[in-house]
Design a protein around this motif. Structure first.
Motif, short mmCIF file in Angstrom:
data_model
loop_
_atom_site.label_atom_id
_atom_site.label_comp_id
_atom_site.label_asym_id
_atom_site.label_seq_id
_atom_site.Cartn_x
_atom_site.Cartn_y
_atom_site.Cartn_z
N ASP A 153 0.83 -1.21 0.00
CA ASP A 153 0.00 0.00 0.00
C ASP A 153 0.87 1.27 0.00
O ASP A 153 0.54 2.25 -0.67
N TRP B 53 2.22 1.54 -3.48
CA TRP B 53 1.09 1.87 -4.37
C TRP B 53 0.82 3.37 -4.31
O TRP B 53 0.68 4.05 -5.33
N THR B 54 0.80 3.91 -3.07
CA THR B 54 0.54 5.35 -2.90
C THR B 54 1.66 6.17 -3.54
O THR B 54 1.40 7.12 -4.28
N ARG C 63 1.68 6.37 -7.29
CA ARG C 63 0.65 7.24 -7.87
C ARG C 63 0.82 8.70 -7.47
O ARG C 63 -0.07 9.52 -7.67
#
Ligand code: FAQ
Length: 320
Positions: free
Chosen positions: A167, A170-171, A174
């Motif tokens: 996570d 992932w953050t 992006r």
């Protein structure tokens, strides 16, 4: 019973998937192998708290800080269950810790690398906990009861750790260009050390065959490493990032990813105490142990007080 009969009973249990328990007869070498592996595993969990603890004060939000504290605390808990499992084999926690502090007991090579950026918290969760799960899920079926039972809870927690790491990446992947770069740089640094966690190639692994015969290990080092590489090669695509291996390529015939040569010289260098952070990690553990002496003494005094009969209450055992 004759030794030969005891050994037959032991081997029959292994064959029939009946757990070996601490009071059962077991070969000396089986006991030694378990003490070696479980204590190394416990030490890894405890030393493994250090690289991530380094980022608790600098986590980018209160939520990330709370999650990271919980994760590091979980690793401490894993170490404690594992020391307890090893103690059932007739070695004391103090003996195991002394061997670590004297540099005689190993811990995982991975924890001798520095954590240079926040993205490293993501890469550790995704790759290091990911590799740990791949190795540890089969240990839930280990033939030694206390180790296999400890692994069940540990694996559940590791799987939460792995997701929180993914996570974070992932953050970042992006976010801004700089954040994406930070995530890529972190994966570049952690990838090769992570796949070294599975240990030497099978033909250079002295313990694998016997440990597999005794069902301590269910898969060889290379089998687990390949499974891990296959999973990560797909997951990294979701991040829009890449793994730092030009030879990584799907092999339709093998139904696995091919991958480049691992730098075994680096691996043995780190295992033998000469990695980037070996000295720092060991010094931090010794310092924490010495500074925590008063806590252990207080806990012992409290336990003794609780267990001793209190004359003022007619000799009954009282809670302090
Ligand atoms: N690092 O014959 P093999 C975690 C040693 S926990 C250092 O293949 P074996 C959670 C090995 O001890 C990570 N030494 O040995 C977490 C042996 O030395 P010895 C730890 C290594 O035992 C996440 C020699 O090389 N996990 O990450 C390493 O059959 C995030 C020959 O090797 C476990 O300990 C290495 N990477 O297989 C925490 C799992 N690899 O004793 C915080 C349980 C090998 O003869 C943050 N352990 N060596 O002097 C195992 O599954 C096995 O012990 C292996 C090694 C697979 C590690």
């Amino acid at each position: 019973m004759e030794i030969i009969d005891l050994e037959k009973t032991f081997l029959d249990k292994i064959k029939e998937e009946i757990k070996i328990e601490p009071k059962d007869w077991m070969p000396v070498q089986y006991r030694k192998t378990l003490i070696r592996q479980i204590s190394q595993h416990a030490h890894s969990e405890i030393v493994g708290m250090l690289p991530e603890a380094n980022w608790i004060t600098r986590a980018p939000s209160l939520k990330r800080k709370a999650i990271l504290i919980a994760k590091v605390q979980d690793e401490g808990g894993h170490g404690l269950y594992l020391y307890s499992a090893a103690e059932t084999l007739n070695i004391s926690r103090q003996e195991m810790i002394d061997l670590l502090h004297q540099g005689k007991a190993k811990y995982s090579s991975i924890f001798n690398y520095p954590t240079l950026s926040w993205a490293d918290m993501g890469a550790i969760g995704w790759l290091v906990d990911g590799a740990a799960i791949m190795n540890q899920v089969p240990l839930c079926r280990c033939s030694f009861g206390p180790y296999s039972r400890a692994m069940i809870r540990i694996c559940k927690e590791e799987s939460f750790h792995q997701r929180q790491g993914f996570d974070i990446l992932w953050t970042l992947s992006r976010g801004s260009e700089a954040q994406k770069q930070m995530a890529q740089d972190s994966i570049n640094r952690w990838w090769w050390p992570s796949i070294m966690m599975f240990g030497p190639n099978d033909d250079a692994s002295p313990h694998t065959k016997q440990s597999m015969d005794w069902k301590i290990k269910r898969f060889s080092n290379d089998e687990l490493r390949q499974k891990f590489i296959d999973v990560c090669a797909e997951q990294v695509k979701l991040l829009g990032l890449s793994l730092p291996d030009k030879k990584l390529k799907w092999n339709e015939q093998r139904k696995h990813y091919d991958f480049g040569e691992i730098d075994w010289q680096e691996f043995w260098n780190v295992v033998n105490g000469n990695g980037p952070c070996n000295k720092e990690r060991l010094a931090a553990r010794v310092k924490a142990h010495e500074e925590g002496a008063w806590v252990r003494e207080a806990a012992m005094a409290f336990a003794e007080k609780r267990a001793s009969p209190n004359p003022s209450k007619g000799g009954e055992i009282v809670a302090a």
